[in-house]
Write a protein that holds these residues in place. Structure first.
Motif, PDB file in Angstrom:
ATOM      1  N   PHE A 117      -0.045 -39.749  36.203  1.00  0.00           N
ATOM      2  CA  PHE A 117      -1.353 -39.349  36.718  1.00  0.00           C
ATOM      3  C   PHE A 117      -1.499 -37.842  36.584  1.00  0.00           C
ATOM      4  CE2 PHE A 117      -4.357 -37.947  39.921  1.00  0.00           C
ATOM      5  CZ  PHE A 117      -5.352 -38.902  39.864  1.00  0.00           C
ATOM      6  N   VAL A 118      -2.660 -37.424  36.096  1.00  0.00           N
ATOM      7  CA  VAL A 118      -3.001 -36.008  35.968  1.00  0.00           C
ATOM      8  C   VAL A 118      -4.389 -35.807  36.552  1.00  0.00           C
ATOM      9  CG1 VAL A 118      -3.586 -34.174  34.313  1.00  0.00           C
ATOM     10  CG2 VAL A 118      -1.569 -35.618  33.925  1.00  0.00           C
ATOM     11  N   ASP A 119      -4.571 -34.752  37.361  1.00  0.00           N
ATOM     12  CA  ASP A 119      -5.926 -34.418  37.827  1.00  0.00           C
ATOM     13  C   ASP A 119      -6.437 -33.267  36.964  1.00  0.00           C
ATOM     14  OD1 ASP A 119      -3.799 -33.139  39.673  1.00  0.00           O
ATOM     15  OD2 ASP A 119      -5.519 -31.830  40.057  1.00  0.00           O
ATOM     16  N   ALA A 120      -7.686 -33.417  36.477  1.00  0.00           N
ATOM     17  CA  ALA A 120      -8.257 -32.435  35.548  1.00  0.00           C
ATOM     18  C   ALA A 120      -9.753 -32.277  35.802  1.00  0.00           C
ATOM     19  CB  ALA A 120      -7.989 -32.853  34.104  1.00  0.00           C
ATOM     20  N   PRO A 121     -10.146 -31.826  37.003  1.00  0.00           N
ATOM     21  CA  PRO A 121     -11.571 -31.673  37.296  1.00  0.00           C
ATOM     22  C   PRO A 121     -12.211 -30.591  36.434  1.00  0.00           C
ATOM     23  CG  PRO A 121     -10.238 -30.657  39.004  1.00  0.00           C
ATOM     24  CD  PRO A 121      -9.291 -31.406  38.123  1.00  0.00           C
ATOM     25  N   VAL A 122     -13.521 -30.710  36.252  1.00  0.00           N
ATOM     26  CA  VAL A 122     -14.244 -29.814  35.345  1.00  0.00           C
ATOM     27  C   VAL A 122     -15.203 -28.910  36.105  1.00  0.00           C
ATOM     28  CG1 VAL A 122     -14.057 -31.511  33.495  1.00  0.00           C
ATOM     29  CG2 VAL A 122     -16.134 -31.457  34.892  1.00  0.00           C
ATOM     30  N   ALA A 123     -15.416 -27.731  35.563  1.00  0.00           N
ATOM     31  CA  ALA A 123     -16.386 -26.778  36.105  1.00  0.00           C
ATOM     32  C   ALA A 123     -17.309 -26.329  34.986  1.00  0.00           C
ATOM     33  CB  ALA A 123     -15.670 -25.580  36.733  1.00  0.00           C
ATOM     34  N   ARG A 124     -18.378 -25.667  35.361  1.00  0.00           N
ATOM     35  CA  ARG A 124     -19.487 -25.199  34.529  1.00  0.00           C
ATOM     36  C   ARG A 124     -20.612 -26.240  34.516  1.00  0.00           C
ATOM     37  NH1 ARG A 124     -15.620 -22.438  29.936  1.00  0.00           N
ATOM     38  NH2 ARG A 124     -15.008 -20.659  31.229  1.00  0.00           N
ATOM     39  N   THR A 125     -21.560 -26.054  33.663  1.00  0.00           N
ATOM     40  CA  THR A 125     -22.827 -26.762  33.750  1.00  0.00           C
ATOM     41  C   THR A 125     -22.871 -28.022  32.892  1.00  0.00           C
ATOM     42  OG1 THR A 125     -23.733 -25.498  31.904  1.00  0.00           O
ATOM     43  CG2 THR A 125     -23.998 -24.549  34.120  1.00  0.00           C
ATOM     44  N   ARG A 126     -23.958 -28.783  33.060  1.00  0.00           N
ATOM     45  CA  ARG A 126     -24.172 -29.956  32.217  1.00  0.00           C
ATOM     46  C   ARG A 126     -24.276 -29.547  30.747  1.00  0.00           C
ATOM     47  NH1 ARG A 126     -29.306 -33.792  33.297  1.00  0.00           N
ATOM     48  NH2 ARG A 126     -30.331 -31.773  33.087  1.00  0.00           N
ATOM     49  N   GLU A 127     -24.894 -28.407  30.463  1.00  0.00           N
ATOM     50  CA  GLU A 127     -24.981 -27.932  29.088  1.00  0.00           C
ATOM     51  C   GLU A 127     -23.589 -27.670  28.525  1.00  0.00           C
ATOM     52  OE1 GLU A 127     -26.462 -26.933  25.425  1.00  0.00           O
ATOM     53  OE2 GLU A 127     -27.425 -27.971  27.096  1.00  0.00           O
ATOM     54  N   ALA A 128     -22.680 -27.170  29.376  1.00  0.00           N
ATOM     55  CA  ALA A 128     -21.299 -26.962  28.931  1.00  0.00           C
ATOM     56  C   ALA A 128     -20.630 -28.295  28.617  1.00  0.00           C
ATOM     57  CB  ALA A 128     -20.513 -26.200  29.989  1.00  0.00           C
ATOM     58  N   ALA A 129     -20.977 -29.339  29.379  1.00  0.00           N
ATOM     59  CA  ALA A 129     -20.448 -30.670  29.075  1.00  0.00           C
ATOM     60  C   ALA A 129     -20.956 -31.146  27.718  1.00  0.00           C
ATOM     61  CB  ALA A 129     -20.846 -31.656  30.173  1.00  0.00           C
ATOM     62  N   VAL A 130     -22.226 -30.867  27.438  1.00  0.00           N
ATOM     63  CA  VAL A 130     -22.816 -31.251  26.147  1.00  0.00           C
ATOM     64  C   VAL A 130     -22.119 -30.508  25.004  1.00  0.00           C
ATOM     65  CG1 VAL A 130     -24.906 -31.189  24.735  1.00  0.00           C
ATOM     66  CG2 VAL A 130     -25.051 -31.826  27.157  1.00  0.00           C
ATOM     67  N   GLN A 131     -21.897 -29.213  25.192  1.00  0.00           N
ATOM     68  CA  GLN A 131     -21.341 -28.367  24.135  1.00  0.00           C
ATOM     69  C   GLN A 131     -19.815 -28.461  24.035  1.00  0.00           C
ATOM     70  OE1 GLN A 131     -23.219 -26.812  21.948  1.00  0.00           O
ATOM     71  NE2 GLN A 131     -25.091 -27.468  22.989  1.00  0.00           N
TER      72      GLN A 131
END
Length: 297
Positions: A117-131
């Motif tokens: 198991f690895v935890d890897a939460p994300v930060a920044r915006t929805r646009e960053a998710a797109v890019q």
């Protein structure tokens, strides 16, 4: 860990859909997908994702399963289903923002079943998710993190190993509460400036050129607080309350009672109660500057 040949992805929400699409396009491996939204599944399948009929089917087909879900409640439920897969995945990567103590307990339960198991939460915006330019903070065994680093790099431009399981969550939670506290501070500054006769955009543009500059000022401040733009489906007040509560829980577990974080959580709760639960969380300014206050009946 032996070679990873197949990937699974569960949770195609506001962020997860774009994260998964980047995995599909960039990883070079089959990506088996599952979500409760047929429309989201159809969009990712059109990009090359392989729609699975159930969570168990994802687990049985994938060596590694990535999760992007609202909270630890859903993460725990999905992991229980993945445990029932035959064969079960060799690793689960939680990219949600989740409670630290429960994350560590879940990791121990999965380890007992032979699942990393690895935890890897994300930060920044929805646009960053797109890019594919998210900031990903990672907690887990160093070897296991390295085994999936290339997949994380498909979704994020900055991947930081923060320590053992749970440490990725700690950094992400503290990132988010810092953003929310800063939004509250900017809301007060904007209110003071406007009442003193300064145009809000001119004020924030000026502050961005001095020592008060920050990403939150330029993003949340100039793009949301100044134009009074608080759309839905962009990190709503409800999500912000959840993350603020996680920060308070972390603080109290360490024997610390934070004042600014507590005030921020309370103001977000008042914003929710005034009827803005689905709106982008900088909507809190409407409570801070007095335009809204009484909960809507």
């Amino acid at each position: 860990m032996t070679q990873i040949k197949t990937i699974g992805f569960v949770g195609l929400g506001v962020m997860g859909e774009h994260m998964c699409a980047n995995l599909v396009r960039k990883s070079g491996l089959p990506v088996h997908i599952f979500d409760r939204s047929p429309e989201a599944i159809a969009r990712v399948a059109e990009a090359g994702g392989i729609a699975a009929p159930s969570l168990e089917a994802v687990g049985a087909a994938a060596d590694v399963v990535f999760l992007s879900l609202p909270s630890i409640d859903q993460v725990e439920t999905v992991c229980e289903s993945l445990l029932q897969a035959a064969p079960a995945p060799r690793m689960i990567v939680d990219m949600s923002t989740s409670d630290v103590a429960r994350t560590r307990a879940l990791a121990a339960r999965l380890a007992a079943a032979g699942i990393a198991f690895v935890d890897a939460p994300v930060a920044r915006t929805r646009e960053a998710a797109v890019q594919g330019t998210l900031f990903i903070t990672v907690g887990g065994d160093a070897g296991e993190v390295e085994a999936i680093r290339g997949f994380l790099a498909c979704m994020g431009s900055d991947v930081l190993h923060c320590g053992a399981v749970g440490c990725g969550q700690i950094v992400k939670i503290l990132n988010n509460i810092t953003v929310m506290m800063t939004v509250n501070a900017l809301s007060e500054v904007l209110t003071i400036g406007r009442r003193a006769g300064v145009d809000g955009r001119e004020l924030f543009n000026a502050l961005s050129q001095g020592s008060a500059d920050s990403f939150v000022l330029r993003n949340h401040g100039l793009k949301s607080l100044v134009p009074d733009s608080f759309p839905e489906k962009v990190f709503p007040v409800d999500y912000a309350i959840k993350d603020a509560a996680l920060a308070l829980s972390l603080a109290r577990a360490g024997g610390f009672e934070p004042h600014i974080a507590t005030y921020t959580h309370d103001m977000l709760c008042k914003t929710r109660d005034a009827g803005f639960a689905p709106n982008y969380h900088p909507a809190v300014i409407q409570l801070i500057d007095g335009r809204a206050g009484a909960p809507r009946g």
